[in-house]
Structures are given as C-alpha cells and as structure tokens.
Write a protein that holds these residues in place. Structure first.
Motif, PDB file in Angstrom:
ATOM      1  N   CYS A  68       0.856  -1.190   0.000  1.00 12.31           N
ATOM      2  CA  CYS A  68       0.000   0.000   0.000  1.00 12.31           C
ATOM      3  C   CYS A  68       0.885   1.231   0.000  1.00 12.31           C
ATOM      4  O   CYS A  68       1.085   1.867   1.037  1.00 12.31           O
ATOM      5  N   PRO A  69       1.458   1.601  -1.161  1.00 10.28           N
ATOM      6  CA  PRO A  69       2.338   2.769  -1.189  1.00 10.28           C
ATOM      7  C   PRO A  69       1.555   4.064  -0.935  1.00 10.28           C
ATOM      8  O   PRO A  69       0.340   4.109  -1.131  1.00 10.28           O
ATOM      9  N   PRO A  70       2.253   5.118  -0.476  1.00  4.60           N
ATOM     10  CA  PRO A  70       1.582   6.410  -0.296  1.00  4.60           C
ATOM     11  C   PRO A  70       0.888   6.837  -1.591  1.00  4.60           C
ATOM     12  O   PRO A  70       1.428   6.658  -2.678  1.00  4.60           O
ATOM     13  N   GLY A  71      -0.322   7.351  -1.453  1.00  2.87           N
ATOM     14  CA  GLY A  71      -1.119   7.738  -2.610  1.00  2.87           C
ATOM     15  C   GLY A  71      -2.179   6.707  -2.969  1.00  2.87           C
ATOM     16  O   GLY A  71      -3.060   6.978  -3.788  1.00  2.87           O
ATOM     17  N   SER A  72      -2.100   5.511  -2.369  1.00  3.72           N
ATOM     18  CA  SER A  72      -3.094   4.467  -2.646  1.00  3.72           C
ATOM     19  C   SER A  72      -4.458   4.885  -2.119  1.00  3.72           C
ATOM     20  O   SER A  72      -4.561   5.647  -1.160  1.00  3.72           O
ATOM     21  N   ARG A  73      -5.510   4.367  -2.751  1.00  4.59           N
ATOM     22  CA  ARG A  73      -6.883   4.638  -2.294  1.00  4.59           C
ATOM     23  C   ARG A  73      -7.339   3.486  -1.415  1.00  4.59           C
ATOM     24  O   ARG A  73      -7.143   2.321  -1.762  1.00  4.59           O
ATOM     25  N   LEU A  74      -7.957   3.830  -0.300  1.00  3.49           N
ATOM     26  CA  LEU A  74      -8.528   2.833   0.603  1.00  3.49           C
ATOM     27  C   LEU A  74     -10.002   3.127   0.789  1.00  3.49           C
ATOM     28  O   LEU A  74     -10.386   4.277   0.975  1.00  3.49           O
ATOM     29  N   THR A  75     -10.808   2.085   0.744  1.00  2.00           N
ATOM     30  CA  THR A  75     -12.225   2.202   1.071  1.00  2.00           C
ATOM     31  C   THR A  75     -12.393   1.593   2.450  1.00  2.00           C
ATOM     32  O   THR A  75     -12.148   0.402   2.645  1.00  2.00           O
ATOM     33  N   LEU A  76     -12.773   2.423   3.411  1.00  2.00           N
ATOM     34  CA  LEU A  76     -12.909   1.999   4.803  1.00  2.00           C
ATOM     35  C   LEU A  76     -14.249   1.295   5.016  1.00  2.00           C
ATOM     36  O   LEU A  76     -15.133   1.343   4.152  1.00  2.00           O
ATOM     37  N   PRO A  77     -14.427   0.614   6.166  1.00  2.00           N
ATOM     38  CA  PRO A  77     -15.657  -0.156   6.394  1.00  2.00           C
ATOM     39  C   PRO A  77     -16.947   0.634   6.223  1.00  2.00           C
ATOM     40  O   PRO A  77     -17.939   0.096   5.749  1.00  2.00           O
ATOM     41  N   GLY A  78     -16.982   1.903   6.563  1.00  2.00           N
ATOM     42  CA  GLY A  78     -18.198   2.705   6.419  1.00  2.00           C
ATOM     43  C   GLY A  78     -18.461   3.178   5.001  1.00  2.00           C
ATOM     44  O   GLY A  78     -19.442   3.850   4.738  1.00  2.00           O
ATOM     45  N   GLY A  79     -17.552   2.859   4.057  1.00  2.00           N
ATOM     46  CA  GLY A  79     -17.720   3.272   2.670  1.00  2.00           C
ATOM     47  C   GLY A  79     -16.932   4.520   2.303  1.00  2.00           C
ATOM     48  O   GLY A  79     -16.892   4.912   1.143  1.00  2.00           O
ATOM     49  N   ARG A  80     -16.304   5.171   3.289  1.00  2.00           N
ATOM     50  CA  ARG A  80     -15.512   6.372   3.006  1.00  2.00           C
ATOM     51  C   ARG A  80     -14.251   5.992   2.251  1.00  2.00           C
ATOM     52  O   ARG A  80     -13.567   5.040   2.591  1.00  2.00           O
ATOM     53  N   VAL A  81     -13.946   6.743   1.190  1.00  2.00           N
ATOM     54  CA  VAL A  81     -12.733   6.528   0.404  1.00  2.00           C
ATOM     55  C   VAL A  81     -11.704   7.552   0.854  1.00  2.00           C
ATOM     56  O   VAL A  81     -11.993   8.749   0.936  1.00  2.00           O
ATOM     57  N   THR A  82     -10.504   7.081   1.167  1.00  2.00           N
ATOM     58  CA  THR A  82      -9.442   7.938   1.660  1.00  2.00           C
ATOM     59  C   THR A  82      -8.140   7.602   0.946  1.00  2.00           C
ATOM     60  O   THR A  82      -8.076   6.629   0.195  1.00  2.00           O
ATOM     61  N   THR A  83      -7.109   8.396   1.191  1.00  2.00           N
ATOM     62  CA  THR A  83      -5.817   8.222   0.533  1.00  2.00           C
ATOM     63  C   THR A  83      -4.755   7.910   1.576  1.00  2.00           C
ATOM     64  O   THR A  83      -4.721   8.533   2.636  1.00  2.00           O
ATOM     65  N   ALA A  84      -3.871   6.964   1.263  1.00  2.00           N
ATOM     66  CA  ALA A  84      -2.770   6.617   2.160  1.00  2.00           C
ATOM     67  C   ALA A  84      -1.723   7.720   2.144  1.00  2.00           C
ATOM     68  O   ALA A  84      -1.267   8.141   1.082  1.00  2.00           O
ATOM     69  N   LEU A  85      -1.358   8.213   3.322  1.00  2.00           N
ATOM     70  CA  LEU A  85      -0.314   9.223   3.452  1.00  2.00           C
ATOM     71  C   LEU A  85       1.056   8.571   3.645  1.00  2.00           C
ATOM     72  O   LEU A  85       2.052   9.024   3.108  1.00  2.00           O
ATOM     73  N   SER A  86       1.100   7.506   4.439  1.00  2.00           N
ATOM     74  CA  SER A  86       2.342   6.781   4.670  1.00  2.00           C
ATOM     75  C   SER A  86       2.028   5.363   5.115  1.00  2.00           C
ATOM     76  O   SER A  86       0.935   5.086   5.620  1.00  2.00           O
ATOM     77  N   THR A  87       3.006   4.478   4.935  1.00  2.00           N
ATOM     78  CA  THR A  87       2.881   3.086   5.338  1.00  2.00           C
ATOM     79  C   THR A  87       4.131   2.716   6.123  1.00  2.00           C
ATOM     80  O   THR A  87       5.236   3.082   5.730  1.00  2.00           O
ATOM     81  N   ALA A  88       3.954   1.990   7.228  1.00  2.00           N
ATOM     82  CA  ALA A  88       5.094   1.581   8.052  1.00  2.00           C
ATOM     83  C   ALA A  88       4.940   0.120   8.443  1.00  2.00           C
ATOM     84  O   ALA A  88       3.852  -0.318   8.825  1.00  2.00           O
ATOM     85  N   GLU A  89       6.033  -0.619   8.330  1.00  2.00           N
ATOM     86  CA  GLU A  89       6.084  -2.009   8.798  1.00  2.00           C
ATOM     87  C   GLU A  89       6.613  -1.979  10.231  1.00  2.00           C
ATOM     88  O   GLU A  89       7.652  -1.372  10.494  1.00  2.00           O
ATOM     89  N   HIS A  90       5.916  -2.627  11.149  1.00  2.00           N
ATOM     90  CA  HIS A  90       6.346  -2.690  12.544  1.00  2.00           C
ATOM     91  C   HIS A  90       6.712  -4.132  12.889  1.00  2.00           C
ATOM     92  O   HIS A  90       5.913  -5.042  12.653  1.00  2.00           O
ATOM     93  N   ALA A  91       7.893  -4.332  13.428  1.00  2.00           N
ATOM     94  CA  ALA A  91       8.342  -5.651  13.858  1.00  2.00           C
ATOM     95  C   ALA A  91       9.300  -5.480  15.030  1.00  2.00           C
ATOM     96  O   ALA A  91      10.016  -4.491  15.111  1.00  2.00           O
ATOM     97  N   ALA A  92       9.318  -6.442  15.914  1.00  2.00           N
ATOM     98  CA  ALA A  92      10.238  -6.443  17.045  1.00  2.00           C
ATOM     99  C   ALA A  92      10.710  -7.883  17.259  1.00  2.00           C
ATOM    100  O   ALA A  92      10.223  -8.578  18.151  1.00  2.00           O
ATOM    101  N   PRO A  93      11.649  -8.354  16.422  1.00  2.00           N
ATOM    102  CA  PRO A  93      12.110  -9.746  16.532  1.00  2.00           C
ATOM    103  C   PRO A  93      12.609 -10.069  17.945  1.00  2.00           C
ATOM    104  O   PRO A  93      13.355  -9.301  18.545  1.00  2.00           O
ATOM    105  N   GLY A  94      12.152 -11.189  18.462  1.00  2.00           N
ATOM    106  CA  GLY A  94      12.573 -11.627  19.779  1.00  2.00           C
ATOM    107  C   GLY A  94      11.734 -11.077  20.916  1.00  2.00           C
ATOM    108  O   GLY A  94      11.885 -11.505  22.058  1.00  2.00           O
TER     109      GLY A  94
END
Length: 106
Positions: A68-94
């Motif tokens: 989901c790169p920045p600029g992607s369109r997302l349709t949320l559960p209520g039907g609202r269409v929005t735009t991705a501003l940023s995406t981050a992967e979160h991980a904490a190995p161990g």
C-alpha cells in the motif's frame, strides 16, 4: 509473531497507487476484503511524499507484508474513500510484540 487475525475486525479495499499519468493518478486492481483494524482518530502527521504536515483521520493496522504505497486509495468499512499518506512495517524480533503494517490515511 504476527498480529492475530481475531484482532483484525474490519475489512478494507485497497487500490495500490502506481504513479501519475497524463490523465491523473493511476491505481492497480483493487484488493478487496483486506483484514484490518481501523481507528478513526485525528492525528497530526507528515506526508511521506513531501514531508508537509497534515491531518490524518484514520489509521489502519493490517497483517505484515501489505502493499500500500503512499497515494493508494482505501475504502474503509463505512464506505468512506481515503488516501494513504504513509505506510510503516512494525516488527520487534525476539520480543512478544506482533508484527503488523500500519497505514496512515487522510
């Protein structure tokens, strides 16, 4: 460890941003029924594309590995269409913290 599926109560549709064309933004084929946890809270964030401050009105948590790169369109559960501003992967190995992908939306 991944974020458990039972925590991802919502479903969103994502149209990945592919870039700009002579006719405007171009999006990939929609990916429907992506399991997610949607939080509709207002936060001050910085755009990934140009660093300007803006307001986010929704944050979406999904399983790790979401495309989901920045600029992607997302349709949320209520039907609202929005735009991705940023995406981050979160991980904490161990550590006992689940890995996930967070998408900050307009």
């Amino acid at each position: 460890m991944r974020v458990p599926d039972w925590l991802l109560r919502h479903r969103v549709t994502i149209e990945p941003y592919r870039g700009d064309t002579a006719y405007g933004p171009s999006y990939g084929p929609p990916v429907a029924d992506v399991r997610a946890l949607v939080s509709a809270t207002v936060r001050q964030v910085r755009r990934a594309t140009d660093g300007r401050e803006t307001t986010s009105t929704a944050q979406v948590i999904t399983a790790p590995g979401l495309t989901c790169p920045p600029g992607s369109r997302l349709t949320l559960p209520g039907g609202r269409v929005t735009t991705a501003l940023s995406t981050a992967e979160h991980a904490a190995p161990g550590l006992p913290v689940p890995a996930c992908t967070e998408v900050i939306c307009e």
